[in-house]
Design a protein around this motif. Structure first.
Motif, short mmCIF file in Angstrom:
data_model
loop_
_atom_site.label_atom_id
_atom_site.label_comp_id
_atom_site.label_asym_id
_atom_site.label_seq_id
_atom_site.Cartn_x
_atom_site.Cartn_y
_atom_site.Cartn_z
N THR A 2 94.83 50.81 54.59
CA THR A 2 95.17 52.23 54.55
C THR A 2 95.88 52.66 55.83
OG1 THR A 2 93.20 52.66 53.23
CG2 THR A 2 94.24 54.55 54.30
N PRO A 3 97.08 53.23 55.73
CA PRO A 3 97.80 53.63 56.95
C PRO A 3 97.12 54.83 57.61
CG PRO A 3 98.96 54.40 55.00
CD PRO A 3 97.83 53.54 54.51
N HIS A 4 97.19 54.88 58.93
CA HIS A 4 96.67 56.03 59.68
C HIS A 4 97.82 57.02 59.92
CE1 HIS A 4 92.67 54.41 60.39
NE2 HIS A 4 93.23 53.24 60.68
N PHE A 5 97.41 58.24 60.22
CA PHE A 5 98.42 59.26 60.50
C PHE A 5 99.11 58.95 61.83
CE2 PHE A 5 99.86 63.36 62.14
CZ PHE A 5 100.55 63.83 61.05
N GLY A 6 100.40 58.68 61.77
CA GLY A 6 101.16 58.33 62.97
C GLY A 6 102.53 58.99 62.96
N LEU A 7 103.43 58.44 63.75
CA LEU A 7 104.76 59.03 63.87
C LEU A 7 105.54 59.04 62.54
CD1 LEU A 7 106.06 57.82 67.36
CD2 LEU A 7 105.46 60.14 66.64
N PRO A 8 105.49 57.94 61.74
CA PRO A 8 106.22 58.01 60.46
C PRO A 8 105.72 59.13 59.57
CG PRO A 8 105.64 55.74 61.00
CD PRO A 8 104.91 56.61 61.98
N GLU A 9 104.40 59.29 59.54
CA GLU A 9 103.82 60.36 58.69
C GLU A 9 104.19 61.73 59.26
OE1 GLU A 9 102.16 57.71 59.71
OE2 GLU A 9 102.01 56.68 57.79
N PHE A 10 104.16 61.86 60.59
CA PHE A 10 104.54 63.13 61.21
C PHE A 10 106.02 63.44 60.93
CE2 PHE A 10 105.90 65.69 64.93
CZ PHE A 10 105.06 66.77 64.73
N GLY A 11 106.86 62.39 60.98
CA GLY A 11 108.28 62.60 60.66
C GLY A 11 108.47 63.05 59.22
N PHE A 12 107.65 62.53 58.31
CA PHE A 12 107.73 62.95 56.90
C PHE A 12 107.37 64.43 56.76
CE2 PHE A 12 105.99 63.17 52.52
CZ PHE A 12 107.12 62.76 51.84
N LEU A 13 106.35 64.87 57.52
CA LEU A 13 105.99 66.29 57.51
C LEU A 13 107.12 67.15 58.07
CD1 LEU A 13 102.24 66.32 58.65
CD2 LEU A 13 103.17 66.37 56.33
N VAL A 164 107.02 72.12 40.70
CA VAL A 164 108.08 71.47 39.91
C VAL A 164 108.56 70.18 40.58
CG1 VAL A 164 108.84 73.64 38.90
CG2 VAL A 164 109.91 72.83 41.01
N GLY A 165 107.77 69.69 41.53
CA GLY A 165 108.08 68.40 42.15
C GLY A 165 108.91 68.48 43.40
N PHE A 166 109.19 69.68 43.88
CA PHE A 166 110.00 69.80 45.10
C PHE A 166 109.11 69.51 46.31
CE2 PHE A 166 111.86 72.41 48.56
CZ PHE A 166 113.08 71.77 48.63
N ILE A 167 109.57 68.64 47.21
CA ILE A 167 108.74 68.24 48.34
C ILE A 167 109.08 69.08 49.56
CG2 ILE A 167 108.04 66.32 49.83
CD1 ILE A 167 108.78 64.41 47.60
N GLU A 168 108.32 70.15 49.72
CA GLU A 168 108.42 70.95 50.94
C GLU A 168 107.22 70.62 51.83
OE1 GLU A 168 105.56 72.09 49.00
OE2 GLU A 168 105.76 73.43 50.71
N LEU A 169 106.91 71.46 52.79
CA LEU A 169 105.90 71.12 53.79
C LEU A 169 104.51 70.89 53.19
CD1 LEU A 169 105.01 70.68 56.66
CD2 LEU A 169 104.90 73.16 56.98
N ALA A 170 104.05 71.80 52.34
CA ALA A 170 102.71 71.66 51.77
C ALA A 170 102.61 70.42 50.89
CB ALA A 170 102.34 72.91 50.97
N ARG A 171 103.64 70.17 50.08
CA ARG A 171 103.64 68.98 49.21
C ARG A 171 103.70 67.71 50.06
NH1 ARG A 171 101.78 65.99 45.39
NH2 ARG A 171 103.30 64.66 44.37
N ALA A 172 104.50 67.74 51.12
CA ALA A 172 104.57 66.58 52.02
C ALA A 172 103.19 66.31 52.62
CB ALA A 172 105.61 66.83 53.11
N GLY A 173 102.48 67.38 53.00
CA GLY A 173 101.13 67.21 53.53
C GLY A 173 100.19 66.59 52.52
N GLN A 174 100.33 67.00 51.26
CA GLN A 174 99.47 66.44 50.21
C GLN A 174 99.74 64.94 50.03
OE1 GLN A 174 100.17 68.11 46.34
NE2 GLN A 174 98.16 67.51 45.58
N GLN A 182 93.13 61.24 55.43
CA GLN A 182 92.75 62.03 56.61
C GLN A 182 93.16 63.48 56.37
OE1 GLN A 182 94.94 59.29 59.41
NE2 GLN A 182 93.04 59.45 60.58
N PRO A 183 92.55 64.12 55.34
CA PRO A 183 93.02 65.46 54.96
C PRO A 183 92.86 66.51 56.07
CG PRO A 183 90.95 64.92 53.86
CD PRO A 183 91.44 63.66 54.49
N LEU A 184 91.75 66.43 56.82
CA LEU A 184 91.56 67.44 57.86
C LEU A 184 92.65 67.37 58.92
CD1 LEU A 184 87.69 67.47 58.45
CD2 LEU A 184 89.10 69.21 57.35
N LEU A 185 92.97 66.16 59.35
CA LEU A 185 94.01 65.98 60.36
C LEU A 185 95.38 66.38 59.81
CD1 LEU A 185 95.07 64.99 63.07
CD2 LEU A 185 95.13 62.66 62.12
N VAL A 186 95.69 65.90 58.61
CA VAL A 186 97.02 66.15 58.04
C VAL A 186 97.23 67.64 57.78
CG1 VAL A 186 98.50 65.75 56.04
CG2 VAL A 186 97.16 63.86 57.01
#
Length: 218
Positions: A2-13, A164-174, A182-186
Motif C-alpha cells: 500500500t503506497p503512503h501519502f507522499g509527493l506523487p500523491e500531493f502532486g495529484f491533489l 459525473v466523474g470530473f476529477i477536481e480537488l475533492a474527488r482527487a482526495g477520495q 490514510q483518509p484523515l491525512l489526505v
C-alpha cells in the motif's frame, strides 16, 4: 504494498486543485456575464420579460445543483449531445451561478436610490447611459460582499462535479485516500487547500461589508 501519502500523491491533489480553480473561474466569469444580463432584464420595467427571468431564477434556485449537473451531463447525452465531463459541469455551474448572481445584482440595482435614476431621466440620459454611468457603478459596489460570498460557496460547491466523474480537488482526495488508506491525512490536506483558497476571499468580503456599513452611517 500500500503506497503512503507522499509527493506523487500531493502532486495529484495539486492537479485536482488546479481543476477546481479553473472550473470556478469559468463558472464565475460565465455566471457574472449571464447574471448581469438577467439582472438588467429583471429591472427593465417590462412585465413579460421580468416574469420570464423570474421563472428562470426560480427554476435554478429551486432545484438542487446536483440534479442540474445530472441533466446537463446525462440528459443532454440522451438527446445525442454528448459532452465531456468538464464542459458539462462548466455549463451546469455557469447556469446555476447566473441565477444566483442575477438575483444578487437585481437587489443591488434596486438598492440604488430611485431619485438618481429620475434625475438622470430628467437630464435626458437614455437607458444605457443611466445604467452604465450612474446605476451599475453603485450597484456593483453594493453587491460586492454578497458576490464574494457567493464565489466562496461556488469554490466549495465544485466538489459536486465529481458526481459525473470530473476529477477536481475533492474527488482527487477520495482517489488518494482509497489508494493510501490514510483518509484523515489526505482529507486534512484537502481541507487545508480549500481553506487557503476560501479564507482570503471570506476575509475580503467581510472587510468590504464593514466598509459599506460604515459608509452608510456617515
Amino acid at each position: 504494498m500500500t503506497p503512503h501519502f507522499g509527493l506523487p500523491e500531493f502532486g495529484f491533489l495539486l492537479r485536482g486543485l488546479q481543476w477546481t480553480m479553473l472550473l470556478t473561474l469559468v463558472a464565475f466569469v460565465g455566471g457574472c456575464t449571464a447574471g448581469l444580463a438577467i439582472a438588467l432584464l429583471r429591472t427593465c420595467g417590462h412585465r413579460g420579460v421580468e416574469w420570464v427571468t423570474r421563472v428562470y431564477i426560480g427554476i435554478f434556485q429551486g432545484t438542487p445543483l446536483l440534479l442540474q449537473l445530472f441533466v446537463v451531463y446525462y440528459g443532454l447525452a440522451l438527446t445525442g449531445l454528448k459532452l465531456d465531463a468538464f464542459t458539462a459541469v462548466a455549463i451546469g455551474f455557469t447556469v446555476n451561478a447566473s441565477a444566483f448572481l442575477g438575483e444578487i445584482w437585481r437587489g443591488a440595482i434596486q438598492a440604488v436610490p430611485r431619485g438618481q435614476t429620475e434625475a438622470a431621466m430628467a437630464l435626458g440620459l437614455h437607458y444605457s447611459s443611466r445604467m452604465r454611468d450612474i446605476v451599475l457603478p453603485q450597484a456593483i459596489r453594493i453587491s460586492l460582499p454578497a458576490t464574494i460570498g457567493y464565489l466562496v460557496q461556488l469554490i466549495k460547491g465544485t466538489s459536486l462535479a465529481a458526481i459525473v466523474g470530473f476529477i477536481e480537488l475533492a474527488r482527487a482526495g477520495q482517489i488518494v485516500s482509497n489508494q493510501t488508506f490514510q483518509p484523515l491525512l489526505v482529507f486534512g490536506v484537502v481541507g487545508a487547500m480549500y481553506f487557503i483558497l476560501c479564507w482570503p476571499l471570506s476575509w475580503w468580503g467581510g472587510r468590504m461589508e464593514a466598509r459599506l456599513a460604515l459608509a452608510s452611517q456617515r
